[in-house]
Design a protein around this motif. Structure first.
Motif, PDB file in Angstrom:
ATOM      1  N   THR A  96      -5.392  -0.977   0.146  1.00 11.55           N
ATOM      2  CA  THR A  96      -5.566  -1.304   1.567  1.00 11.55           C
ATOM      3  C   THR A  96      -4.821  -0.357   2.492  1.00 11.55           C
ATOM      4  O   THR A  96      -5.113  -0.307   3.687  1.00 11.55           O
ATOM      5  CB  THR A  96      -5.105  -2.736   1.827  1.00 11.55           C
ATOM      6  N   GLY A  97      -3.825   0.363   1.972  1.00 14.53           N
ATOM      7  CA  GLY A  97      -3.045   1.265   2.819  1.00 14.53           C
ATOM      8  C   GLY A  97      -1.935   0.576   3.584  1.00 14.53           C
ATOM      9  O   GLY A  97      -1.403   1.145   4.544  1.00 14.53           O
ATOM     10  N   ASP A  98      -1.563  -0.638   3.199  1.00 17.95           N
ATOM     11  CA  ASP A  98      -0.486  -1.365   3.863  1.00 17.95           C
ATOM     12  C   ASP A  98       0.847  -0.697   3.538  1.00 17.95           C
ATOM     13  O   ASP A  98       1.313  -0.738   2.403  1.00 17.95           O
ATOM     14  CB  ASP A  98      -0.484  -2.822   3.396  1.00 17.95           C
ATOM     15  N   GLU A  99       1.472  -0.107   4.547  1.00 18.59           N
ATOM     16  CA  GLU A  99       2.678   0.681   4.311  1.00 18.59           C
ATOM     17  C   GLU A  99       3.885  -0.184   3.988  1.00 18.59           C
ATOM     18  O   GLU A  99       4.883   0.324   3.479  1.00 18.59           O
ATOM     19  CB  GLU A  99       2.986   1.555   5.536  1.00 18.59           C
ATOM     20  N   ARG A 100       3.850  -1.476   4.270  1.00 23.50           N
ATOM     21  CA  ARG A 100       5.003  -2.329   3.988  1.00 23.50           C
ATOM     22  C   ARG A 100       5.279  -2.454   2.498  1.00 23.50           C
ATOM     23  O   ARG A 100       6.418  -2.686   2.104  1.00 23.50           O
ATOM     24  CB  ARG A 100       4.770  -3.721   4.592  1.00 23.50           C
ATOM     25  N   ALA A 101       4.245  -2.298   1.675  1.00 23.95           N
ATOM     26  CA  ALA A 101       4.423  -2.431   0.225  1.00 23.95           C
ATOM     27  C   ALA A 101       4.211  -1.121  -0.515  1.00 23.95           C
ATOM     28  O   ALA A 101       4.236  -1.109  -1.748  1.00 23.95           O
ATOM     29  CB  ALA A 101       3.461  -3.490  -0.317  1.00 23.95           C
ATOM     30  N   ASP A 106       5.325   7.368   0.018  1.00 20.19           N
ATOM     31  CA  ASP A 106       4.084   7.295   0.796  1.00 20.19           C
ATOM     32  C   ASP A 106       4.267   6.618   2.154  1.00 20.19           C
ATOM     33  O   ASP A 106       3.288   6.427   2.871  1.00 20.19           O
ATOM     34  CB  ASP A 106       3.018   6.522   0.004  1.00 20.19           C
ATOM     35  N   ARG A 107       5.480   6.251   2.505  1.00 18.54           N
ATOM     36  CA  ARG A 107       5.703   5.536   3.752  1.00 18.54           C
ATOM     37  C   ARG A 107       5.958   6.501   4.903  1.00 18.54           C
ATOM     38  O   ARG A 107       6.381   7.630   4.699  1.00 18.54           O
ATOM     39  CB  ARG A 107       6.892   4.584   3.615  1.00 18.54           C
ATOM     40  N   ARG A 112       1.220   9.231   6.429  1.00 15.81           N
ATOM     41  CA  ARG A 112      -0.116   8.679   6.666  1.00 15.81           C
ATOM     42  C   ARG A 112      -1.013   9.720   7.345  1.00 15.81           C
ATOM     43  O   ARG A 112      -2.198   9.850   7.005  1.00 15.81           O
ATOM     44  CB  ARG A 112      -0.012   7.422   7.525  1.00 15.81           C
ATOM     45  N   TRP A 113      -0.456  10.470   8.295  1.00 13.59           N
ATOM     46  CA  TRP A 113      -1.257  11.516   8.960  1.00 13.59           C
ATOM     47  C   TRP A 113      -1.673  12.580   7.947  1.00 13.59           C
ATOM     48  O   TRP A 113      -2.806  13.068   7.987  1.00 13.59           O
ATOM     49  CB  TRP A 113      -0.452  12.135  10.094  1.00 13.59           C
ATOM     50  N   VAL A 114      -0.776  12.949   7.055  1.00 11.11           N
ATOM     51  CA  VAL A 114      -1.100  13.955   6.036  1.00 11.11           C
ATOM     52  C   VAL A 114      -2.224  13.452   5.136  1.00 11.11           C
ATOM     53  O   VAL A 114      -3.165  14.199   4.818  1.00 11.11           O
ATOM     54  CB  VAL A 114       0.159  14.308   5.213  1.00 11.11           C
ATOM     55  N   ARG A 115      -2.165  12.207   4.735  1.00 13.58           N
ATOM     56  CA  ARG A 115      -3.229  11.660   3.878  1.00 13.58           C
ATOM     57  C   ARG A 115      -4.578  11.673   4.605  1.00 13.58           C
ATOM     58  O   ARG A 115      -5.604  12.061   4.019  1.00 13.58           O
ATOM     59  CB  ARG A 115      -2.876  10.224   3.444  1.00 13.58           C
ATOM     60  N   ASP A 116      -4.588  11.273   5.857  1.00 11.48           N
ATOM     61  CA  ASP A 116      -5.845  11.271   6.628  1.00 11.48           C
ATOM     62  C   ASP A 116      -6.371  12.693   6.818  1.00 11.48           C
ATOM     63  O   ASP A 116      -7.584  12.929   6.760  1.00 11.48           O
ATOM     64  CB  ASP A 116      -5.627  10.594   7.984  1.00 11.48           C
ATOM     65  N   PHE A 117      -5.450  13.632   7.024  1.00 10.41           N
ATOM     66  CA  PHE A 117      -5.872  15.023   7.203  1.00 10.41           C
ATOM     67  C   PHE A 117      -6.527  15.566   5.930  1.00 10.41           C
ATOM     68  O   PHE A 117      -7.583  16.215   5.981  1.00 10.41           O
ATOM     69  CB  PHE A 117      -4.663  15.879   7.588  1.00 10.41           C
ATOM     70  N   VAL A 118      -5.922  15.302   4.790  1.00 10.25           N
ATOM     71  CA  VAL A 118      -6.461  15.811   3.527  1.00 10.25           C
ATOM     72  C   VAL A 118      -7.755  15.091   3.168  1.00 10.25           C
ATOM     73  O   VAL A 118      -8.724  15.720   2.696  1.00 10.25           O
ATOM     74  CB  VAL A 118      -5.410  15.664   2.406  1.00 10.25           C
ATOM     75  N   ASP A 119      -7.809  13.782   3.384  1.00 12.25           N
ATOM     76  CA  ASP A 119      -8.998  13.004   3.001  1.00 12.25           C
ATOM     77  C   ASP A 119     -10.198  13.296   3.892  1.00 12.25           C
ATOM     78  O   ASP A 119     -11.347  13.082   3.478  1.00 12.25           O
ATOM     79  CB  ASP A 119      -8.678  11.505   3.050  1.00 12.25           C
ATOM     80  N   ALA A 120      -9.960  13.785   5.098  1.00  8.59           N
ATOM     81  CA  ALA A 120     -11.067  14.050   6.010  1.00  8.59           C
ATOM     82  C   ALA A 120     -11.770  15.374   5.713  1.00  8.59           C
ATOM     83  O   ALA A 120     -12.890  15.592   6.187  1.00  8.59           O
ATOM     84  CB  ALA A 120     -10.568  14.045   7.458  1.00  8.59           C
ATOM     85  N   ARG A 121     -11.147  16.236   4.943  1.00  7.16           N
ATOM     86  CA  ARG A 121     -11.733  17.543   4.677  1.00  7.16           C
ATOM     87  C   ARG A 121     -12.321  17.599   3.266  1.00  7.16           C
ATOM     88  O   ARG A 121     -11.988  16.780   2.409  1.00  7.16           O
ATOM     89  CB  ARG A 121     -10.686  18.652   4.855  1.00  7.16           C
ATOM     90  N   THR A 122     -13.166  18.571   3.046  1.00  6.50           N
ATOM     91  CA  THR A 122     -13.737  18.843   1.724  1.00  6.50           C
ATOM     92  C   THR A 122     -13.241  20.209   1.285  1.00  6.50           C
ATOM     93  O   THR A 122     -13.497  21.220   1.942  1.00  6.50           O
ATOM     94  CB  THR A 122     -15.267  18.831   1.767  1.00  6.50           C
ATOM     95  N   GLY A 186       9.022  18.306   2.683  1.00  8.08           N
ATOM     96  CA  GLY A 186       8.164  17.884   1.588  1.00  8.08           C
ATOM     97  C   GLY A 186       6.758  17.486   1.975  1.00  8.08           C
ATOM     98  O   GLY A 186       5.949  17.153   1.094  1.00  8.08           O
ATOM     99  N   THR A 187       6.422  17.522   3.257  1.00  2.00           N
ATOM    100  CA  THR A 187       5.074  17.117   3.668  1.00  2.00           C
ATOM    101  C   THR A 187       4.015  18.131   3.226  1.00  2.00           C
ATOM    102  O   THR A 187       2.887  17.747   2.894  1.00  2.00           O
ATOM    103  CB  THR A 187       5.020  16.939   5.189  1.00  2.00           C
ATOM    104  N   GLY A 188       4.353  19.425   3.205  1.00  2.12           N
ATOM    105  CA  GLY A 188       3.395  20.429   2.749  1.00  2.12           C
ATOM    106  C   GLY A 188       3.060  20.253   1.279  1.00  2.12           C
ATOM    107  O   GLY A 188       1.885  20.294   0.882  1.00  2.12           O
ATOM    108  N   PHE A 189       4.077  20.058   0.460  1.00  2.00           N
ATOM    109  CA  PHE A 189       3.850  19.819  -0.966  1.00  2.00           C
ATOM    110  C   PHE A 189       3.074  18.522  -1.183  1.00  2.00           C
ATOM    111  O   PHE A 189       2.204  18.440  -2.057  1.00  2.00           O
ATOM    112  CB  PHE A 189       5.204  19.759  -1.688  1.00  2.00           C
ATOM    113  N   TYR A 190       3.376  17.504  -0.389  1.00  2.00           N
ATOM    114  CA  TYR A 190       2.666  16.225  -0.483  1.00  2.00           C
ATOM    115  C   TYR A 190       1.180  16.420  -0.193  1.00  2.00           C
ATOM    116  O   TYR A 190       0.313  15.847  -0.877  1.00  2.00           O
ATOM    117  CB  TYR A 190       3.296  15.243   0.504  1.00  2.00           C
TER     118      TYR A 190
END
Length: 215
Positions: A96-101, A106-107, A112-122, A186-190
């Protein structure tokens, strides 16, 4: 020579005079009250308080005993249930992407912005694992020429992925600096590690569609 004969003076009552401090007073009276009180006080102190003083070893053992649960099996069972509940919460949060757990790595809004950026591209990097599996099977072809072509293609793919990883790192750091003022370490490596995973296998699960870039 003539010797003097000692004479003893006799008091008027007919009794000889007492000498020294040990003589009893007249009438044979009992010892004084302070002496009796001192004797009783010494007797009380010798009797003690009636309860033996606990040893230091026994006191420390009693203090430690309060920290250890009496039913250890129940305590271990409770710990296992709590750990299982925490794992279930993390698995649900991965979907679900709930950051509390989510796990600590990944918090945060930047992750979260990095994940959305990577997932939006091919990108090419996400197909590395399927290509490597296909490469292993094709290398079993008993043709020297085919094996050489496959090896060259793999080297080209690795070079493309290295360039793509460099570009992803630069774009991620620039985007985080524009939106958050400074990129976390560490965000670039992530971002690169997430880009190397096949989209359907990424955890936490992608929350944006392809082409839906974060703002």
């Amino acid at each position: 020579m003539l010797r003097r004969r000692k004479t003893t003076e006799t008091p008027a009552d007919g009794r000889p005079e007492a000498h020294g401090s040990t003589a009893a007073p007249a009438g044979g009276t009992a010892p004084s009250a302070p002496d009796a009180k001192g004797a009783s006080g010494r007797r009380d102190r010798s009797q003690g308080k009636g309860v033996p003083t606990p040893r230091r070893k026994d006191q420390e053992a009693a203090r430690r005993r309060t920290l250890v649960p009496e039913d250890r099996k129940a305590a271990r069972r409770a710990e296992r249930e709590a750990a299982a509940a925490e794992r279930r919460r993390q698995r649900e949060a991965m979907i679900t992407g709930d950051e509390r757990a989510l796990p600590q790595r990944d918090r945060g809004p930047q992750r979260r912005w990095v994940r959305d950026f990577v997932d939006a591209r091919t990108g090419v990097a996400e197909f590395l694992l399927p290509v490597v599996v296909l490469y292993i099977f094709l290398m079993m072809v008993p043709s020297r020429q085919v094996q050489v072509y496959l090896m060259i293609a793999l080297y080209v793919l690795v070079a493309v992925i290295v360039v793509e990883a460099f570009l992803i790192t630069r774009r991620v750091r620039r985007g985080l600096t524009e939106r958050f003022g400074q990129a976390e370490p560490g965000t670039g490596f992530y971002a690169v590690m997430r880009a190397l995973q096949f989209r359907r296998l990424r955890l936490p699960k992608p929350q944006v569609a392809r082409g839906q870039h974060p703002r």
